[in-house]
Scaffold this motif. Sequence first.
Motif, PDB file in Angstrom:
ATOM      1  N   GLY A  88       0.859  -1.189   0.000  1.00 37.02           N
ATOM      2  CA  GLY A  88       0.000   0.000   0.000  1.00 37.02           C
ATOM      3  C   GLY A  88       0.888   1.228   0.000  1.00 37.02           C
ATOM      4  N   SER A  89       0.334   2.373  -0.435  1.00 40.66           N
ATOM      5  CA  SER A  89       1.203   3.553  -0.435  1.00 40.66           C
ATOM      6  C   SER A  89       1.419   4.047   0.983  1.00 40.66           C
ATOM      7  CB  SER A  89       0.702   4.642  -1.381  1.00 40.66           C
ATOM      8  OG  SER A  89      -0.504   5.186  -0.965  1.00 40.66           O
ATOM      9  N   ILE A  90       0.618   3.570   1.919  1.00 39.42           N
ATOM     10  CA  ILE A  90       0.876   3.924   3.317  1.00 39.42           C
ATOM     11  C   ILE A  90       2.250   3.391   3.741  1.00 39.42           C
ATOM     12  CG2 ILE A  90      -0.233   1.924   4.430  1.00 39.42           C
ATOM     13  CD1 ILE A  90      -1.561   3.932   6.335  1.00 39.42           C
ATOM     14  N   ASN A 162      -7.114  14.157   1.366  1.00 39.87           N
ATOM     15  CA  ASN A 162      -7.996  13.331   2.181  1.00 39.87           C
ATOM     16  C   ASN A 162      -7.980  13.947   3.586  1.00 39.87           C
ATOM     17  OD1 ASN A 162      -9.269  11.339   3.651  1.00 39.87           O
ATOM     18  ND2 ASN A 162      -7.740   9.759   3.274  1.00 39.87           N
ATOM     19  N   ASP A 189       1.484  13.221  -2.233  1.00 43.26           N
ATOM     20  CA  ASP A 189       0.673  12.012  -2.072  1.00 43.26           C
ATOM     21  C   ASP A 189      -0.544  12.160  -2.973  1.00 43.26           C
ATOM     22  OD1 ASP A 189      -1.057   9.987  -1.280  1.00 43.26           O
ATOM     23  OD2 ASP A 189      -0.654  10.229   0.864  1.00 43.26           O
ATOM     24  N   TYR A 192      -5.482   9.879  -4.863  1.00 42.31           N
ATOM     25  CA  TYR A 192      -6.751  10.067  -5.599  1.00 42.31           C
ATOM     26  C   TYR A 192      -6.545  10.648  -6.986  1.00 42.31           C
ATOM     27  CZ  TYR A 192      -8.373   8.961  -1.024  1.00 42.31           C
ATOM     28  OH  TYR A 192      -8.564   8.301   0.158  1.00 42.31           O
ATOM     29  N   THR A 219      -1.272   4.735  -5.368  1.00 45.72           N
ATOM     30  CA  THR A 219      -1.724   3.463  -4.798  1.00 45.72           C
ATOM     31  C   THR A 219      -2.635   2.708  -5.754  1.00 45.72           C
ATOM     32  OG1 THR A 219      -2.971   2.455  -2.984  1.00 45.72           O
ATOM     33  CG2 THR A 219      -3.658   4.662  -3.628  1.00 45.72           C
ATOM     34  N   SER A 221      -4.999   0.993  -4.358  1.00 46.86           N
ATOM     35  CA  SER A 221      -6.136   0.716  -3.465  1.00 46.86           C
ATOM     36  C   SER A 221      -7.425   1.397  -3.881  1.00 46.86           C
ATOM     37  CB  SER A 221      -5.803   1.159  -2.044  1.00 46.86           C
ATOM     38  OG  SER A 221      -4.753   0.412  -1.524  1.00 46.86           O
ATOM     39  N   LYS A 222      -7.351   2.569  -4.480  1.00 45.18           N
ATOM     40  CA  LYS A 222      -8.554   3.373  -4.670  1.00 45.18           C
ATOM     41  C   LYS A 222      -9.103   3.190  -6.086  1.00 45.18           C
ATOM     42  CE  LYS A 222      -7.839   4.752  -0.441  1.00 45.18           C
ATOM     43  NZ  LYS A 222      -6.830   5.683  -0.002  1.00 45.18           N
ATOM     44  N   ARG A 230      -3.055  -4.727  -0.988  1.00 42.78           N
ATOM     45  CA  ARG A 230      -1.956  -3.972  -0.390  1.00 42.78           C
ATOM     46  C   ARG A 230      -0.790  -3.782  -1.356  1.00 42.78           C
ATOM     47  NH1 ARG A 230      -3.877  -1.206   1.443  1.00 42.78           N
ATOM     48  NH2 ARG A 230      -2.240  -0.477   2.835  1.00 42.78           N
TER      49      ARG A 230
HETATM   50  C1  PLP Z   1      -5.897   5.664   0.878  1.00 47.32           C
HETATM   51  C2  PLP Z   1      -4.750   6.597   0.974  1.00 47.32           C
HETATM   52  C3  PLP Z   1      -3.422   6.168   0.865  1.00 47.32           C
HETATM   53  C4  PLP Z   1      -2.945   4.792   0.672  1.00 47.32           C
HETATM   54  O1  PLP Z   1      -3.639   3.735   0.938  1.00 47.32           O
HETATM   55  P1  PLP Z   1      -2.977   2.314   0.724  1.00 47.32           P
HETATM   56  O2  PLP Z   1      -4.152   1.421   0.776  1.00 47.32           O
HETATM   57  O3  PLP Z   1      -2.009   2.102   1.819  1.00 47.32           O
HETATM   58  O4  PLP Z   1      -2.290   2.327  -0.591  1.00 47.32           O
HETATM   59  C5  PLP Z   1      -2.416   7.086   0.904  1.00 47.32           C
HETATM   60  N1  PLP Z   1      -2.678   8.380   1.055  1.00 47.32           N
HETATM   61  C6  PLP Z   1      -3.918   8.837   1.171  1.00 47.32           C
HETATM   62  C7  PLP Z   1      -4.125  10.288   1.301  1.00 47.32           C
HETATM   63  C8  PLP Z   1      -4.994   7.966   1.141  1.00 47.32           C
HETATM   64  O5  PLP Z   1      -6.223   8.448   1.295  1.00 47.32           O
END
Ligand code: PLP
Length: 368
Positions: A88-90, A162, A189, A192, A219, A221-222, A230
């Motif tokens: 994930g990018s987190i 976000n 980041d 989105y 990411t 994920s979205k 992940r």
């Molecule tokens: C959802 C989100 C991410 C990353 O989510 P991962 O599921 O870990 O890839 C990163 N930055 C922002 C601002 C997000 O809203």
Amino acid sequence: MTDLRVRADLHAVPDYSQGRPAPASGERESFKISSNENPYPPLPSVVERIAQTLTSINRYPESAAHALTARLADRFSVAPSQIVLGAGSIEVVSQLIRATSSPGDEVVFAWRSFEAYPMLVRTAGATPVPVPLDASHRHDLTAMAEAITDRTSLVMVCSPNNPTGTSIGRDELADFLARVPAHIPVLIDEAYVHFNRRADTAVGIDLFRSHPNVVVAHTFSKAYGLAGARVGYAIAPDAIASAMRKMAIPFAVTAPAQAAAVASLDAEQELQARVDALIGERERLLTALREQGWTVPETQTNFVWLPLGADTTAAVAVFEEFGLTVRGFEGEGLRATIAETEANDRILEVTAALIDRRLCADLVDITP
Ligand SMILES: *Cc1c(COP(=O)(O)O)cnc(C)c1O
């Protein structure tokens, strides 16, 4: 009782609050619209490619993820060495924070923004420097530039942001970058990015090409609908990319995740149609909210932000009553993900009820 030994500074780190499952809503289906997930199930072609990896799940994944790295490098015309993968990018953001920042260092970011930022900065032992958003829920880039000191080790910009949905303009971000000392890395980041339709938007990859200190995070994920797999990535200058890799958890990006990401890049056109449909729903929802009388901020994401202030917590309960789980930030506002058409219609039922119950802060003019 003796306290077991853990790091004393972790007291300052809040427990992570996970989105709760959708509440029951009588006969009607409930929806969890609190985590900005994609409502579409994975494409059959993606499921198929994930399935193919499962028979060799006794093996470790290929840690360099050659296929995915090459695809991304090609997609953005950068060197493979400038692609950094994470669970994930987190995880990518976590790598960047820990690769740049240690105790005594300061990390500047807008607030309110992504919840993970202050947590990840604190667990790295560094000091978060949150800079309040301006009155229109946007990054206050002037104040952020002024918050940079000798101790600043990293600046993080979230665009679109976000949970407020607002984006940053091209010129605005270029002016800001001109004010950041060249040795300080700046993260953009763009979780989105696929939902952003602003004509004069800042574009992370363009800024990466023009500024040697810019790192971009994306990411799967979205927009790609792979939140459960992940996988995310950064595009970073070589020196930062190799430092980030040292902070990566070995084998964090599993073989199914790598395969899912490559398959999604293969199916980008099909996935784009889904993103377009979600953007269509977003515009439909915004128009309907405005017709109800709501003043809502711009959103370039797959969610809407209702800055309900003191009414937030009561409003979140009304959403629950109608079978919708949203993400509330007490005293500030709530975030609702654009999801299935039925869920989006339900949002409009709730917002009408909020007006009836006078739970709309100053976002609706209710003077008779
Ligand atoms: C959802 C989100 C991410 C990353 O989510 P991962 O599921 O870990 O890839 C990163 N930055 C922002 C601002 C997000 O809203």
